[in-house]
Design a protein around this motif. Sequence first.
Motif, short mmCIF file in Angstrom:
data_model
loop_
_atom_site.label_atom_id
_atom_site.label_comp_id
_atom_site.label_asym_id
_atom_site.label_seq_id
_atom_site.Cartn_x
_atom_site.Cartn_y
_atom_site.Cartn_z
N LEU A 33 38.66 98.23 18.91
CA LEU A 33 39.36 97.14 18.23
C LEU A 33 38.75 97.06 16.84
O LEU A 33 37.58 96.73 16.70
CB LEU A 33 39.17 95.82 18.98
N LYS A 34 39.53 97.39 15.83
CA LYS A 34 39.02 97.47 14.47
C LYS A 34 39.34 96.21 13.67
O LYS A 34 39.30 96.24 12.45
CB LYS A 34 39.59 98.70 13.78
N ASN A 35 39.63 95.15 14.36
CA ASN A 35 40.04 93.91 13.72
C ASN A 35 39.39 92.77 14.49
O ASN A 35 39.59 92.63 15.70
CB ASN A 35 41.56 93.85 13.78
N ARG A 36 38.63 91.94 13.81
CA ARG A 36 37.91 90.85 14.48
C ARG A 36 38.86 89.80 15.06
O ARG A 36 38.54 89.17 16.07
CB ARG A 36 36.93 90.20 13.52
N VAL A 37 40.01 89.64 14.44
CA VAL A 37 41.00 88.70 14.99
C VAL A 37 41.49 89.21 16.34
O VAL A 37 41.63 88.45 17.30
CB VAL A 37 42.18 88.48 14.02
N MET A 38 41.70 90.52 16.43
CA MET A 38 42.13 91.11 17.71
C MET A 38 41.06 90.92 18.77
O MET A 38 41.37 90.64 19.94
CB MET A 38 42.45 92.60 17.52
N VAL A 39 39.81 91.04 18.39
CA VAL A 39 38.70 90.81 19.33
C VAL A 39 38.77 89.37 19.83
O VAL A 39 38.66 89.11 21.04
CB VAL A 39 37.33 91.09 18.67
N GLU A 40 38.97 88.43 18.93
CA GLU A 40 39.08 87.02 19.29
C GLU A 40 40.26 86.79 20.24
O GLU A 40 40.14 86.06 21.23
CB GLU A 40 39.26 86.18 18.02
N VAL A 41 41.39 87.42 19.95
CA VAL A 41 42.57 87.27 20.81
C VAL A 41 42.28 87.80 22.21
O VAL A 41 42.54 87.12 23.21
CB VAL A 41 43.80 87.98 20.20
N VAL A 42 41.73 89.00 22.31
CA VAL A 42 41.44 89.60 23.62
C VAL A 42 40.45 88.74 24.41
O VAL A 42 40.65 88.48 25.60
CB VAL A 42 40.93 91.05 23.48
N ARG A 43 39.41 88.28 23.74
CA ARG A 43 38.42 87.42 24.43
C ARG A 43 39.03 86.11 24.91
O ARG A 43 38.64 85.58 25.94
CB ARG A 43 37.27 87.10 23.48
N SER A 44 39.97 85.57 24.14
CA SER A 44 40.51 84.24 24.47
C SER A 44 41.71 84.27 25.40
O SER A 44 42.18 83.22 25.83
CB SER A 44 40.89 83.50 23.18
N LEU A 45 42.23 85.45 25.73
CA LEU A 45 43.42 85.52 26.59
C LEU A 45 43.30 84.69 27.87
O LEU A 45 44.25 83.96 28.20
CB LEU A 45 43.75 86.98 26.93
N PRO A 46 42.19 84.74 28.60
CA PRO A 46 42.13 83.96 29.85
C PRO A 46 42.14 82.44 29.62
O PRO A 46 42.44 81.68 30.54
CB PRO A 46 40.79 84.37 30.49
N ASP A 47 41.82 82.01 28.41
CA ASP A 47 41.76 80.59 28.10
C ASP A 47 43.11 79.99 27.74
O ASP A 47 43.20 78.78 27.50
CB ASP A 47 40.79 80.34 26.94
N HIS A 48 44.14 80.82 27.67
CA HIS A 48 45.46 80.36 27.24
C HIS A 48 46.51 80.64 28.30
O HIS A 48 46.38 81.56 29.10
CB HIS A 48 45.85 81.04 25.92
N MET A 49 47.57 79.85 28.27
CA MET A 49 48.65 79.99 29.24
C MET A 49 49.50 81.23 29.01
O MET A 49 50.25 81.64 29.89
CB MET A 49 49.54 78.74 29.22
N SER A 50 49.40 81.81 27.82
CA SER A 50 50.16 83.02 27.53
C SER A 50 49.48 83.78 26.39
O SER A 50 48.66 83.21 25.66
CB SER A 50 51.60 82.67 27.12
N ALA A 51 49.86 85.03 26.24
CA ALA A 51 49.36 85.82 25.11
C ALA A 51 49.86 85.22 23.80
O ALA A 51 49.14 85.21 22.80
CB ALA A 51 49.80 87.28 25.24
#
Length: 86
Positions: free
Chosen positions: A36-54
Amino acid sequence: MFDLDKRWQLHPQAALRPEPFGAMLYHFGTRRLSFLKNRVMVEVVRSLPDHMSARAALCAAGVEDVEAYVKALEVLANSQMLEQTS
């Protein structure tokens, strides 16, 4: 096709390791490595379980160009780095 309106999480056999450039993802079952060459993408992947949807995870991360991120999430799902949850 990646379903933005479903819940997703990192596959239980996948590990995310932060790096200065973003992160590395390694799947212990398939032995695949992804970057993952983008820190925002890292944040999105890490936070997926915390949200009702992607879609909600992308919104919470402030992503405006959703299409580019959907393609990246789809690649991760197709390589079994991500899995859909109920």
